[in-house]
Design a protein around this motif. Structure first.
Motif, PDB file in Angstrom:
ATOM      1  N   LYS A 127      -4.127   6.813  -1.070  1.00 42.44           N
ATOM      2  CA  LYS A 127      -3.497   5.512  -0.871  1.00 42.44           C
ATOM      3  C   LYS A 127      -4.111   4.488  -1.823  1.00 42.44           C
ATOM      4  O   LYS A 127      -5.312   4.516  -2.096  1.00 42.44           O
ATOM      5  CB  LYS A 127      -3.684   5.037   0.578  1.00 42.44           C
ATOM      6  CG  LYS A 127      -2.941   5.866   1.609  1.00 42.44           C
ATOM      7  CD  LYS A 127      -3.131   5.281   3.004  1.00 42.44           C
ATOM      8  CE  LYS A 127      -2.358   6.079   4.053  1.00 42.44           C
ATOM      9  NZ  LYS A 127      -2.508   5.483   5.403  1.00 42.44           N
ATOM     10  N   PHE A 128      -3.262   3.583  -2.314  1.00 44.99           N
ATOM     11  CA  PHE A 128      -3.757   2.482  -3.133  1.00 44.99           C
ATOM     12  C   PHE A 128      -2.775   1.314  -3.065  1.00 44.99           C
ATOM     13  O   PHE A 128      -1.618   1.478  -2.681  1.00 44.99           O
ATOM     14  CB  PHE A 128      -3.986   2.912  -4.587  1.00 44.99           C
ATOM     15  CG  PHE A 128      -2.729   3.283  -5.345  1.00 44.99           C
ATOM     16  CD1 PHE A 128      -2.079   2.358  -6.157  1.00 44.99           C
ATOM     17  CD2 PHE A 128      -2.201   4.569  -5.271  1.00 44.99           C
ATOM     18  CE1 PHE A 128      -0.937   2.692  -6.859  1.00 44.99           C
ATOM     19  CE2 PHE A 128      -1.065   4.923  -5.975  1.00 44.99           C
ATOM     20  CZ  PHE A 128      -0.424   3.976  -6.777  1.00 44.99           C
TER      21      PHE A 128
ATOM     22  N   ARG B 110      11.217   5.812  -5.240  1.00 41.72           N
ATOM     23  CA  ARG B 110      11.552   5.593  -3.841  1.00 41.72           C
ATOM     24  C   ARG B 110      10.724   6.544  -2.981  1.00 41.72           C
ATOM     25  O   ARG B 110      10.267   7.586  -3.471  1.00 41.72           O
ATOM     26  CB  ARG B 110      13.033   5.870  -3.577  1.00 41.72           C
ATOM     27  CG  ARG B 110      13.989   4.871  -4.196  1.00 41.72           C
ATOM     28  CD  ARG B 110      15.414   5.223  -3.847  1.00 41.72           C
ATOM     29  NE  ARG B 110      16.362   4.269  -4.398  1.00 41.72           N
ATOM     30  CZ  ARG B 110      16.721   3.141  -3.803  1.00 41.72           C
ATOM     31  NH1 ARG B 110      16.225   2.854  -2.604  1.00 41.72           N
ATOM     32  NH2 ARG B 110      17.571   2.313  -4.371  1.00 41.72           N
ATOM     33  N   VAL B 111      10.554   6.193  -1.709  1.00 37.78           N
ATOM     34  CA  VAL B 111       9.884   7.104  -0.779  1.00 37.78           C
ATOM     35  C   VAL B 111      10.688   8.405  -0.729  1.00 37.78           C
ATOM     36  O   VAL B 111      11.912   8.394  -0.572  1.00 37.78           O
ATOM     37  CB  VAL B 111       9.770   6.488   0.622  1.00 37.78           C
ATOM     38  CG1 VAL B 111       9.248   7.523   1.618  1.00 37.78           C
ATOM     39  CG2 VAL B 111       8.855   5.268   0.592  1.00 37.78           C
ATOM     40  N   GLY B 112       9.994   9.517  -0.908  1.00 40.83           N
ATOM     41  CA  GLY B 112      10.645  10.824  -0.942  1.00 40.83           C
ATOM     42  C   GLY B 112      10.847  11.353  -2.343  1.00 40.83           C
ATOM     43  O   GLY B 112      11.101  12.544  -2.534  1.00 40.83           O
TER      44      GLY B 112
ATOM     45  N   THR C   4       0.854  -1.188   0.000  1.00 41.22           N
ATOM     46  CA  THR C   4       0.000   0.000   0.000  1.00 41.22           C
ATOM     47  C   THR C   4       0.888   1.234   0.000  1.00 41.22           C
ATOM     48  O   THR C   4       1.742   1.394   0.870  1.00 41.22           O
ATOM     49  CB  THR C   4      -0.918   0.019   1.236  1.00 41.22           C
ATOM     50  OG1 THR C   4      -1.755  -1.140   1.223  1.00 41.22           O
ATOM     51  CG2 THR C   4      -1.795   1.257   1.230  1.00 41.22           C
ATOM     52  N   VAL C   5       0.689   2.089  -0.990  1.00 40.89           N
ATOM     53  CA  VAL C   5       1.509   3.288  -1.117  1.00 40.89           C
ATOM     54  C   VAL C   5       0.651   4.524  -0.876  1.00 40.89           C
ATOM     55  O   VAL C   5      -0.552   4.535  -1.148  1.00 40.89           O
ATOM     56  CB  VAL C   5       2.170   3.370  -2.511  1.00 40.89           C
ATOM     57  CG1 VAL C   5       3.155   2.228  -2.703  1.00 40.89           C
ATOM     58  CG2 VAL C   5       1.132   3.353  -3.626  1.00 40.89           C
ATOM     59  N   GLU C   6       1.282   5.560  -0.352  1.00 43.42           N
ATOM     60  CA  GLU C   6       0.607   6.832  -0.107  1.00 43.42           C
ATOM     61  C   GLU C   6       1.290   7.898  -0.952  1.00 43.42           C
ATOM     62  O   GLU C   6       2.514   8.052  -0.894  1.00 43.42           O
ATOM     63  CB  GLU C   6       0.688   7.206   1.368  1.00 43.42           C
ATOM     64  CG  GLU C   6      -0.019   8.526   1.702  1.00 43.42           C
ATOM     65  CD  GLU C   6       0.113   8.902   3.169  1.00 43.42           C
ATOM     66  OE1 GLU C   6      -0.665   9.746   3.644  1.00 43.42           O
ATOM     67  OE2 GLU C   6       1.028   8.347   3.828  1.00 43.42           O
ATOM     68  N   ILE C   7       0.506   8.619  -1.739  1.00 45.45           N
ATOM     69  CA  ILE C   7       1.063   9.629  -2.636  1.00 45.45           C
ATOM     70  C   ILE C   7       0.324  10.953  -2.505  1.00 45.45           C
ATOM     71  O   ILE C   7      -0.786  11.023  -1.961  1.00 45.45           O
ATOM     72  CB  ILE C   7       0.997   9.181  -4.117  1.00 45.45           C
ATOM     73  CG1 ILE C   7      -0.469   9.040  -4.571  1.00 45.45           C
ATOM     74  CG2 ILE C   7       1.772   7.897  -4.342  1.00 45.45           C
ATOM     75  CD1 ILE C   7      -0.633   8.817  -6.065  1.00 45.45           C
TER      76      ILE C   7
ATOM     77  N   LEU D  43       5.000   9.330  -0.650  1.00 43.18           N
ATOM     78  CA  LEU D  43       5.152   9.725   0.757  1.00 43.18           C
ATOM     79  C   LEU D  43       5.508   8.555   1.673  1.00 43.18           C
ATOM     80  O   LEU D  43       6.335   8.695   2.576  1.00 43.18           O
ATOM     81  CB  LEU D  43       3.858  10.375   1.239  1.00 43.18           C
ATOM     82  CG  LEU D  43       3.403  11.635   0.486  1.00 43.18           C
ATOM     83  CD1 LEU D  43       2.053  12.080   0.998  1.00 43.18           C
ATOM     84  CD2 LEU D  43       4.423  12.747   0.632  1.00 43.18           C
ATOM     85  N   SER D  44       4.863   7.401   1.457  1.00 49.82           N
ATOM     86  CA  SER D  44       5.119   6.291   2.383  1.00 49.82           C
ATOM     87  C   SER D  44       4.699   4.965   1.755  1.00 49.82           C
ATOM     88  O   SER D  44       3.978   4.929   0.749  1.00 49.82           O
ATOM     89  CB  SER D  44       4.353   6.501   3.700  1.00 49.82           C
ATOM     90  OG  SER D  44       2.950   6.412   3.479  1.00 49.82           O
ATOM     91  N   ILE D  45       5.157   3.877   2.368  1.00 54.71           N
ATOM     92  CA  ILE D  45       4.805   2.519   1.962  1.00 54.71           C
ATOM     93  C   ILE D  45       4.388   1.769   3.225  1.00 54.71           C
ATOM     94  O   ILE D  45       5.007   1.897   4.268  1.00 54.71           O
ATOM     95  CB  ILE D  45       6.000   1.782   1.327  1.00 54.71           C
ATOM     96  CG1 ILE D  45       6.553   2.558   0.138  1.00 54.71           C
ATOM     97  CG2 ILE D  45       5.609   0.378   0.915  1.00 54.71           C
ATOM     98  CD1 ILE D  45       7.878   1.997  -0.369  1.00 54.71           C
ATOM     99  N   SER D  46       3.318   0.975   3.111  1.00 53.30           N
ATOM    100  CA  SER D  46       2.898   0.162   4.258  1.00 53.30           C
ATOM    101  C   SER D  46       2.449  -1.200   3.788  1.00 53.30           C
ATOM    102  O   SER D  46       2.269  -1.429   2.591  1.00 53.30           O
ATOM    103  CB  SER D  46       1.776   0.868   5.024  1.00 53.30           C
ATOM    104  OG  SER D  46       0.658   1.093   4.206  1.00 53.30           O
TER     105      SER D  46
END
Length: 265
Positions: A200-201, A220-222, A93-96, A262-265
């Motif tokens: 998020k998706f 990459r994150v960032g 799950t990624v947040e953009i 922004l992030s990965i979960s």
């Protein structure tokens, strides 16, 4: 307070609807190998960049052979800021955060953009007209010019003898012009940044347009990056409409997104 909470929920749902890509549209299975797209000879046009990005280092997000002119790449990436975080894996799950705008007009399409993006979606025309389009350099400028792309041209130059097929081809080109002329390049159609939230998706699950999956899987994150994509990697031949029928993204629209992972979960 309840009103504010309701508005936040509605905005979040709207973001998901805008980015979400119907599984019935072409190209929704995003992690299959993309077909090789030939370069028009000579490559005179293609998906255009802004003047400030014209000399920048764009990279293809799909496998292509023998491509040296980045303007002919159907989905391409430009790095804007480099991050130092991890690379997302398929299924994570990624947040953009993103801003989506309309890209250049189909009038700027190269011959292969016309053939692989537009003609391929016209039922019964691709197998008959793909090679004549290439042989006669039918690019976006020709396709959108009603004085040039008419029944006489389709019959005499492209060799279509069937009158019904000829009319169908010309009407489809006129429809394309009408559908796109009211939506200028640079029009913002969606932005999580403007709403002050994120999106998020699940990566690689067909929940977003193909170009978005391809872009984020390369980041990459960032990282902050820009992607320009042809319609067959975006909202396709149908475009995107609100439930009331209002057009948000016209059919066959080239898209441009600026995205920050922004992030990965």
């Amino acid at each position: 307070m309840k009103h504010d909470v309701l508005m936040i929920i509605l905005m979040s749902l709207n973001a998901e609807k805008i980015l979400a890509f119907s599984l019935n549209l072409p190209g929704s299975r995003v992690f299959t190998r993309s077909p090789t797209v030939a370069v028009a000879q000579p490559p005179t046009k293609g998906l255009l960049m802004s003047k400030k990005d014209n000399d920048a280092c764009w990279t293809s997000l799909i496998e292509q052979e023998g491509v040296t002119n980045t303007s002919t790449i159907p989905v391409k990436k430009l790095d804007l800021e480099k991050g130092t975080g991890e690379i997302p894996k398929l299924g994570s799950t990624v947040e953009i955060q993103y801003v989506g705008t309309l890209g250049s007009s189909p009038m700027n399409w190269a011959v292969d953009d016309v053939v692989e993006c537009w003609l391929k979606s016209q039922q019964g025309l691709y197998d008959i007209l793909a090679q004549p389009f290439r042989d006669n350099n039918v690019d976006g400028n020709v396709l959108m010019n009603e004085d040039a792309f008419n029944e006489a041209f389709v019959t005499e130059t492209l060799g279509v003898e069937n009158k019904i097929l000829c009319k169908k081809t010309v009407l489809a080109a006129k429809r394309l012009k009408k559908q796109t002329e009211e939506y200028p390049e640079g029009t913002e159609f969606d932005s999580s940044l403007s709403r002050g939230n994120t999106f998020k998706f699940d990566l690689g699950k067909g929940k977003v347009i193909k170009a978005m999956d391809l872009l984020v899987s390369s980041m990459r994150v960032g990282d902050k990056a820009k992607v320009i994509c042809r319609a067959d990697y975006g909202y396709g031949s149908e475009g995107y409409r609100k439930p009331n029928g209002e057009i948000v993204v016209p059919p066959f629209a080239t898209l441009c997104f600026e995205v920050t992972l922004l992030s990965i979960s």
